[in-house]
Scaffold this motif. Structure first.
Motif, mmCIF file in Angstrom:
data_model
loop_
_atom_site.group_PDB
_atom_site.id
_atom_site.type_symbol
_atom_site.label_atom_id
_atom_site.label_comp_id
_atom_site.label_asym_id
_atom_site.label_seq_id
_atom_site.Cartn_x
_atom_site.Cartn_y
_atom_site.Cartn_z
ATOM 1 N N ALA A 307 0.828 -1.207 0.000
ATOM 2 C CA ALA A 307 0.000 0.000 0.000
ATOM 3 C C ALA A 307 0.863 1.257 0.000
ATOM 4 N N THR A 308 1.884 1.275 0.861
ATOM 5 C CA THR A 308 2.740 2.460 0.918
ATOM 6 C C THR A 308 3.583 2.602 -0.339
ATOM 7 N N LEU A 309 3.949 1.453 -0.957
ATOM 8 C CA LEU A 309 4.679 1.530 -2.212
ATOM 9 C C LEU A 309 3.810 2.153 -3.301
ATOM 10 N N ALA A 310 2.510 1.798 -3.303
ATOM 11 C CA ALA A 310 1.608 2.384 -4.290
ATOM 12 C C ALA A 310 1.487 3.893 -4.088
ATOM 13 N N VAL A 311 1.395 4.329 -2.822
ATOM 14 C CA VAL A 311 1.340 5.755 -2.527
ATOM 15 C C VAL A 311 2.625 6.439 -2.976
ATOM 16 N N SER A 312 3.766 5.792 -2.745
ATOM 17 C CA SER A 312 5.051 6.370 -3.130
ATOM 18 C C SER A 312 5.149 6.534 -4.639
ATOM 19 N N ILE A 313 4.656 5.528 -5.371
ATOM 20 C CA ILE A 313 4.705 5.617 -6.828
ATOM 21 C C ILE A 313 3.865 6.789 -7.328
ATOM 22 N N ARG A 314 2.675 6.961 -6.731
ATOM 23 C CA ARG A 314 1.821 8.083 -7.150
ATOM 24 C C ARG A 314 2.476 9.420 -6.825
ATOM 25 N N LYS A 315 3.117 9.501 -5.659
ATOM 26 C CA LYS A 315 3.809 10.734 -5.278
ATOM 27 C C LYS A 315 4.949 11.036 -6.246
ATOM 28 N N GLU A 316 5.702 9.988 -6.614
ATOM 29 C CA GLU A 316 6.820 10.192 -7.521
ATOM 30 C C GLU A 316 6.330 10.602 -8.909
ATOM 31 N N GLU A 317 5.173 10.058 -9.308
ATOM 32 C CA GLU A 317 4.617 10.462 -10.596
ATOM 33 C C GLU A 317 4.221 11.928 -10.578
ATOM 34 N N ARG A 318 3.618 12.367 -9.456
ATOM 35 C CA ARG A 318 3.261 13.780 -9.346
ATOM 36 C C ARG A 318 4.505 14.653 -9.290
ATOM 37 N N ALA A 319 5.563 14.148 -8.622
ATOM 38 C CA ALA A 319 6.812 14.899 -8.546
ATOM 39 C C ALA A 319 7.442 15.048 -9.930
ATOM 40 N N ALA A 320 7.321 13.991 -10.735
ATOM 41 C CA ALA A 320 7.874 14.051 -12.087
ATOM 42 C C ALA A 320 7.121 15.036 -12.965
ATOM 43 N N ASN A 321 5.854 15.300 -12.587
ATOM 44 C CA ASN A 321 5.044 16.231 -13.365
ATOM 45 C C ASN A 321 5.172 17.673 -12.889
ATOM 46 N N GLY A 322 6.109 17.918 -11.955
ATOM 47 C CA GLY A 322 6.355 19.302 -11.556
ATOM 48 C C GLY A 322 6.382 19.533 -10.075
ATOM 49 N N SER A 323 5.945 18.543 -9.275
ATOM 50 C CA SER A 323 5.975 18.726 -7.822
ATOM 51 C C SER A 323 7.370 18.487 -7.309
ATOM 52 N N ALA A 324 7.594 18.865 -6.052
ATOM 53 C CA ALA A 324 8.903 18.646 -5.427
ATOM 54 C C ALA A 324 9.115 17.167 -5.228
ATOM 55 N N PRO A 325 10.296 16.648 -5.543
ATOM 56 C CA PRO A 325 10.557 15.213 -5.403
ATOM 57 C C PRO A 325 10.626 14.814 -3.942
ATOM 58 N N HIS A 326 10.185 13.589 -3.696
ATOM 59 C CA HIS A 326 10.249 13.019 -2.347
ATOM 60 C C HIS A 326 10.835 11.622 -2.458
ATOM 61 N N SER A 327 11.615 11.240 -1.498
ATOM 62 C CA SER A 327 12.163 9.897 -1.479
ATOM 63 C C SER A 327 11.139 8.941 -0.901
ATOM 64 N N THR A 328 11.316 7.685 -1.169
ATOM 65 C CA THR A 328 10.359 6.673 -0.718
ATOM 66 C C THR A 328 10.219 6.654 0.788
ATOM 67 N N TYR A 329 11.334 6.670 1.514
ATOM 68 C CA TYR A 329 11.261 6.535 2.955
ATOM 69 C C TYR A 329 10.842 7.833 3.635
ATOM 70 N N GLU A 330 11.034 8.986 2.953
ATOM 71 C CA GLU A 330 10.482 10.222 3.497
ATOM 72 C C GLU A 330 8.964 10.175 3.475
ATOM 73 N N LEU A 331 8.407 9.550 2.449
ATOM 74 C CA LEU A 331 6.959 9.452 2.359
ATOM 75 C C LEU A 331 6.399 8.610 3.492
ATOM 76 N N LEU A 332 7.141 7.590 3.894
ATOM 77 C CA LEU A 332 6.647 6.710 4.943
ATOM 78 C C LEU A 332 6.509 7.438 6.260
ATOM 79 N N HIS A 333 7.350 8.434 6.502
ATOM 80 C CA HIS A 333 7.328 9.144 7.772
ATOM 81 C C HIS A 333 6.558 10.458 7.705
ATOM 82 N N ASN A 334 6.425 11.037 6.506
ATOM 83 C CA ASN A 334 5.775 12.331 6.379
ATOM 84 C C ASN A 334 4.370 12.237 5.803
ATOM 85 N N GLU A 335 3.852 11.011 5.674
ATOM 86 C CA GLU A 335 2.522 10.817 5.105
ATOM 87 C C GLU A 335 1.492 11.513 5.967
#
Length: 365
Positions: A307-335
């Motif tokens: 589940a968290t991997l799916a959220v990370s992938i969506r975040k990275e896709e949004r980051a690639a489209n212009g949002s600030a990039p986030h690392s996978t493990y930052e997402l786990l703690h800053n969700e």
């Protein structure tokens, strides 16, 4: 008849090794449930010097399960090659991790589940390609093996290395380098397994009605086993006390098992009659178990799931489209969704370390 008897003994040893891991892995669950029950009652905990656990039947059930596992592990060396029995000790860590997720509400993350799967695959591969050692049916055969020039040189080097590490390297670097105490335990462990193998043969002879008590080799093996195990326990406890158990356990497993495999190859000539495919299969299985144990321990405190991997992938896709990039493990703690952390984050399961079938639980310290 000899080949049939060898296969019969092989499967007996395999069954004993697997049952040993089940008993030992389950023993920690029983002991921990007993200790948690005492904590809920308000009794002084074992870590604070209390001994109320002696009145708790679950704790005693865990202790008896540990004893049964150790007895099965000891007997396994009398029937199956050490190259097979020793690596299967990793299954006890796997059993403890899986049972804790069901009975102690301690969640296995994605890394842990992958580690369990890899450990099972590696163990299966080693069983399929396990070497068939030379036939050793008596203490006389064992005595001939022990005086073989190759093993004599190996044992001498092991003792010299152990003494150097104990008296020279240990006092200087033991408190800062995790490999020092683990190396002492591992090289001495190779000799302890050889002693266990010889004592197992002695017990089989005694059951068959042969006189073993008067054989000096049996007493030499017993004294050697006591000395080796005492040294292992001493320095393993030092390593566990100084360094993180999550690091000590996988490193010790790799060092100890490698040492035992080398000793068995020299003493029992287990690899002499193996084909190239069996050698590659055995080594591949061992390496697979190493990776599995590493994943099971090194990332056990990281909250990661599908589940968290799916959220990370969506975040990275949004980051690639212009949002600030986030690392996978930052997402786990800053969700921002707090209940996701509550759902995925479980207590780290009990740290377990293995020594020739014997394990140490951090809860009991």
């Amino acid at each position: 008849m000899g080949q049939d008897r060898g296969k019969y003994d092989f499967y007996i040893g395999l069954g004993l090794a697997i049952s040993s891991s089940i008993f030992i892995g389950g023993s920690f669950i029983l002991k921990k449930k007993g200790l948690l029950r005492l904590a809920r009652k308000g009794s002084m905990r074992a870590g604070q010097g209390g001994h109320a656990y002696l009145k708790e039947w679950l704790w005693w059930a865990g202790l008896l399960s540990m004893g049964a596992g150790e007895a099965a592990n000891f007997a396994a060396y009398a029937f199956a090659p050490a190259t097979l029995v020793t690596p299967l000790g990793a299954l006890s860590v796997l059993v403890s991790a899986v049972l804790s997720s069901y009975f102690l509400t301690e969640r296995l993350n994605l890394h842990g589940k992958l580690g369990c799967l890899l450990s099972i695959l590696g163990s299966t591969t080693m069983v399929i390609h396990a070497p068939q050692e030379e036939e050793i049916s008596s203490l006389e055969d064992m005595a001939k093996k022990l005086v073989d020039p190759g093993f004599f040189v190996f044992a001498t080097l092991v003792i010299i290395v152990a003494l150097i590490f104990i008296f020279v390297v240990g006092p200087r670097h033991g408190q800062t380098n995790i490999l020092v105490y683990i190396t002492i335990c591992s090289v001495i462990g190779a000799l302890s397994v050889s002693c266990v193998k010889g004592l197992g043969i002695a017990i089989k002879e005694a059951i068959a009605g042969k006189s073993v008590v008067r054989n000096p080799l049996a007493w030499i093996l017993l004294l050697g086993l006591i000395a080796c195990v005492s040294t292992q326990i001493n320095y393993l406890n030092k390593a566990l006390d100084i360094f993180n158990t999550s690091l000590v356990t996988p490193i010790y497993y790799v060092f100890f098992t490698t040492s035992v495999l080398s000793c068995s190859a020299i003493l029992f000539k287990e690899w002499g009659h193996m084909g190239t495919d069996d050698v590659i299969g055995t080594l591949s299985g061992f390496l697979t178990i190493i990776v599995g144990i590493f994943l099971l321990h090194a990332f056990k405190d990281v909250s990661v799931s599908l589940a968290t991997l799916a959220v990370s992938i969506r975040k990275e896709e949004r980051a690639a489209n212009g949002s600030a990039p986030h690392s996978t493990y930052e997402l786990l703690h800053n969700e921002s969704t707090g209940d996701m952390e509550d759902r995925e984050m479980g207590l780290p399961f009990d740290s377990v370390s293995r020594r020739n079938g014997a394990m140490s639980s951090s809860l009991d310290h």
